[in-house]
Design an enzyme around this catalytic site. Structure first.
Site, PDB file in Angstrom:
ATOM      1  N   CYS A 113     -10.188  -5.564 -24.337  1.00 16.71           N
ATOM      2  CA  CYS A 113      -9.698  -6.936 -24.171  1.00 16.71           C
ATOM      3  C   CYS A 113      -8.186  -6.890 -24.079  1.00 16.71           C
ATOM      4  O   CYS A 113      -7.576  -5.819 -24.164  1.00 16.71           O
ATOM      5  CB  CYS A 113     -10.166  -7.840 -25.310  1.00 16.71           C
ATOM      6  SG  CYS A 113      -9.377  -7.538 -26.906  1.00 16.71           S
ATOM      7  N   HIS A 137     -13.062 -13.099 -25.319  1.00 15.70           N
ATOM      8  CA  HIS A 137     -14.455 -12.675 -25.236  1.00 15.70           C
ATOM      9  C   HIS A 137     -14.789 -11.708 -26.383  1.00 15.70           C
ATOM     10  O   HIS A 137     -13.938 -11.359 -27.186  1.00 15.70           O
ATOM     11  CB  HIS A 137     -14.746 -12.025 -23.883  1.00 15.70           C
ATOM     12  CG  HIS A 137     -14.181 -10.651 -23.724  1.00 15.70           C
ATOM     13  ND1 HIS A 137     -12.838 -10.427 -23.561  1.00 15.70           N
ATOM     14  CD2 HIS A 137     -14.774  -9.430 -23.722  1.00 15.70           C
ATOM     15  CE1 HIS A 137     -12.630  -9.126 -23.450  1.00 15.70           C
ATOM     16  NE2 HIS A 137     -13.782  -8.501 -23.548  1.00 15.70           N
ATOM     17  N   LYS A 149      -8.333 -18.327 -33.693  1.00 18.98           N
ATOM     18  CA  LYS A 149      -8.741 -19.223 -34.783  1.00 18.98           C
ATOM     19  C   LYS A 149      -7.974 -20.532 -34.755  1.00 18.98           C
ATOM     20  O   LYS A 149      -8.453 -21.555 -35.219  1.00 18.98           O
ATOM     21  CB  LYS A 149      -8.568 -18.514 -36.132  1.00 18.98           C
ATOM     22  CG  LYS A 149      -7.130 -18.204 -36.492  1.00 18.98           C
ATOM     23  CD  LYS A 149      -6.978 -17.450 -37.804  1.00 18.98           C
ATOM     24  CE  LYS A 149      -7.350 -16.005 -37.729  1.00 18.98           C
ATOM     25  NZ  LYS A 149      -6.419 -15.193 -36.900  1.00 18.98           N
ATOM     26  N   THR A 208     -17.119 -12.845 -31.253  1.00 20.65           N
ATOM     27  CA  THR A 208     -16.695 -13.320 -32.574  1.00 20.65           C
ATOM     28  C   THR A 208     -15.194 -13.150 -32.786  1.00 20.65           C
ATOM     29  O   THR A 208     -14.576 -12.221 -32.260  1.00 20.65           O
ATOM     30  CB  THR A 208     -17.426 -12.544 -33.688  1.00 20.65           C
ATOM     31  OG1 THR A 208     -17.340 -11.138 -33.404  1.00 20.65           O
ATOM     32  CG2 THR A 208     -18.886 -12.941 -33.781  1.00 20.65           C
ATOM     33  N   ARG A 209     -14.638 -14.058 -33.591  1.00 24.14           N
ATOM     34  CA  ARG A 209     -13.274 -13.924 -34.103  1.00 24.14           C
ATOM     35  C   ARG A 209     -13.269 -14.363 -35.563  1.00 24.14           C
ATOM     36  O   ARG A 209     -14.002 -15.281 -35.959  1.00 24.14           O
ATOM     37  CB  ARG A 209     -12.283 -14.798 -33.318  1.00 24.14           C
ATOM     38  CG  ARG A 209     -12.037 -14.375 -31.883  1.00 24.14           C
ATOM     39  CD  ARG A 209     -11.311 -13.048 -31.763  1.00 24.14           C
ATOM     40  NE  ARG A 209     -11.011 -12.739 -30.374  1.00 24.14           N
ATOM     41  CZ  ARG A 209     -11.859 -12.171 -29.514  1.00 24.14           C
ATOM     42  NH1 ARG A 209     -13.085 -11.865 -29.917  1.00 24.14           N
ATOM     43  NH2 ARG A 209     -11.498 -11.909 -28.267  1.00 24.14           N
ATOM     44  N   LYS A 227     -19.158  -4.532 -36.204  1.00 27.04           N
ATOM     45  CA  LYS A 227     -18.150  -4.615 -35.147  1.00 27.04           C
ATOM     46  C   LYS A 227     -16.790  -4.258 -35.732  1.00 27.04           C
ATOM     47  O   LYS A 227     -16.448  -4.693 -36.847  1.00 27.04           O
ATOM     48  CB  LYS A 227     -18.113  -6.021 -34.547  1.00 27.04           C
ATOM     49  CG  LYS A 227     -17.110  -6.193 -33.412  1.00 27.04           C
ATOM     50  CD  LYS A 227     -17.114  -7.639 -32.916  1.00 27.04           C
ATOM     51  CE  LYS A 227     -15.978  -7.891 -31.957  1.00 27.04           C
ATOM     52  NZ  LYS A 227     -15.868  -9.324 -31.593  1.00 27.04           N
ATOM     53  N   HIS A 258      -6.159  -3.512 -34.666  1.00 26.25           N
ATOM     54  CA  HIS A 258      -5.253  -4.624 -34.360  1.00 26.25           C
ATOM     55  C   HIS A 258      -3.888  -4.143 -33.890  1.00 26.25           C
ATOM     56  O   HIS A 258      -3.297  -4.748 -32.988  1.00 26.25           O
ATOM     57  CB  HIS A 258      -5.087  -5.509 -35.598  1.00 26.25           C
ATOM     58  CG  HIS A 258      -4.110  -6.628 -35.414  1.00 26.25           C
ATOM     59  ND1 HIS A 258      -4.351  -7.704 -34.583  1.00 26.25           N
ATOM     60  CD2 HIS A 258      -2.864  -6.831 -35.937  1.00 26.25           C
ATOM     61  CE1 HIS A 258      -3.312  -8.524 -34.608  1.00 26.25           C
ATOM     62  NE2 HIS A 258      -2.398  -8.014 -35.410  1.00 26.25           N
TER      63      HIS A 258
END
Length: 372
Positions: A308, A44, A341, A47-48, A261, A265
């Site tokens: 997330c 969710h 992706k 965007t990725r 955004k 990571h």
């Protein structure tokens, strides 16, 4: 009845596999503990990034190039807008392994890559503020996937091809027989083949089969910040990855006026996926704000943040493999925060493994025996 294939976890990977298997004529049941697309997995947040000159290693490049082809095919089949070509800039010190891998990937596979000094990058993108020891490797053909739209598109096609989807039905146990038995709160299902694409719940399900692999569910955060559209809108500013010796950040331009955004990571804290996650808080906001203040100082105030889940392996490479001694059970897990992706191509690979016992993709990097 006995299904040809049951897929446990109908998120990004599972939904794609459900479509390709149903299209191949298989009788497919997809089970999900929620109702995809949803906010309980790794998919969710709108965007990725999709990038092809791959910083995690050149061996990923054929796989992600195939994924890119399949996303374009999905767009054509559904008339949905799924990919936005913003370009992606990879930022770090020139000798950082990630940047070296980006350059190697581009060279080996003849991918377009533009390289800039810090000063050149700031001239091209005035929203940046970079110290002179950083460089930028910019991939103009890369960009952004609209996550929920991608899953909804595969869902629509899978159901149209005859796949069955049971939502809000959590799997409690799996029995590994020649005919696999899947136990849920609603009863028992049987299948000749099983695919487990259960994200943060993969370890839990493997344990019901007396198997244990190092997949750690991890809490992650990301947020949107108000932005000067002249500097940061998607037609002006690319998606980005910043890689340092001690941290890694990624983010997106302002798409449809949503604002900048940003997410971190690396790091994160291990979680029990069955327990509520600690909400996005001031500590999370402060870390992201510190990054933006340094590198994109013309941003505005925090708009809102979200959490997330990553599912992380020790080497941060994926798991895509048959379970030992079970050529009718495939696990796809541990995508470590860089898997979405690939999900179109993972769906195709899982289909090939079920139909043929092998795949056209080189999956040697993703084998379970590396944890032996």
């Amino acid at each position: 009845m006995i299904y040809d294939v049951i897929i446990v976890g109908a998120g990004s990977m599972g939904m794609a596999a459900g479509y390709y298997l149903a299209k191949a004529g298989k009788n497919v049941l997809m089970l999900d503990a929620f109702d995809p697309p949803h906010e309980e997995g790794s998919h969710h947040g709108e965007t990725r990034i999709i990038r092809f000159a791959y910083g995690e290693g050149a061996s990923y490049v054929p796989f992600v190039l195939r994924a890119g082809q399949l996303w374009k095919e999905l767009e054509a089949e559904t008339s949905e807008s799924l990919f936005l070509q913003t370009g992606v800039m990879n930022v770090g010190q020139s000798d950082h392994t990630f940047l070296q891998n980006v350059r190697t990937s581009a060279k080996l596979y003849d991918l377009p890559l533009e390289q800039y000094t810090a000063a050149e990058a700031m001239e091209k993108w005035p929203g940046l503020a970079l110290p002179e020891d950083l460089v930028v490797c910019y991939e103009p053909t890369a960009g952004v996937l609209h996550v929920e739209a991608c899953i909804a598109a595969y869902k629509k096609l899978a159901l149209a091809q005859g796949a069955i989807l049971h939502t809000n039905e959590k799997v409690h146990a799996i029995k590994t027989e020649d005919i696999v038995q899947i136990h849920t709160k609603n009863g028992l299902y049987e299948a000749r083949n099983l695919i487990v694409t259960a994200g943060a719940w993969a370890s839990e399900l493997l344990q019901t089969m007396n198997l244990s692999y190092p997949i750690t569910p991890t809490r992650k955060t990301f947020a949107w910040f108000e932005a000067d559209e002249q500097l940061y809108r998607d037609t002006t500013f690319p998606a980005y990855c910043f890689e340092f010796a001690d941290s890694a950040y990624y983010g997106f331009p302002s798409i449809h006026g949503a604002g900048l955004k940003l997410g971190r990571h690396d790091g994160g804290e291990p979680i029990d996926p069955n327990e509520p996650m600690r909400p996005f808080d001031n500590q999370d906001a402060a870390d992201l704000q510190h990054f933006l203040n340094r590198f994109m100082p013309q941003h505005g105030a925090l708009a809102f943040g979200k959490t997330c889940k990553y599912s992380v392996t020790p080497d941060e490479h994926f798991i895509i493999d048959f379970l030992p001694n079970h050529r009718n059970i495939v696990i796809a897990a541990g995508f470590s925060g860089h898997g979405f992706k690939f999900s179109s191509a993972v769906g195709e690979v899982l289909t090939e493994l079920i139909l043929n016992g092998t795949s056209k993709q080189d999956l040697s990097l993703f084998q379970l025996n590396r944890f032996a």
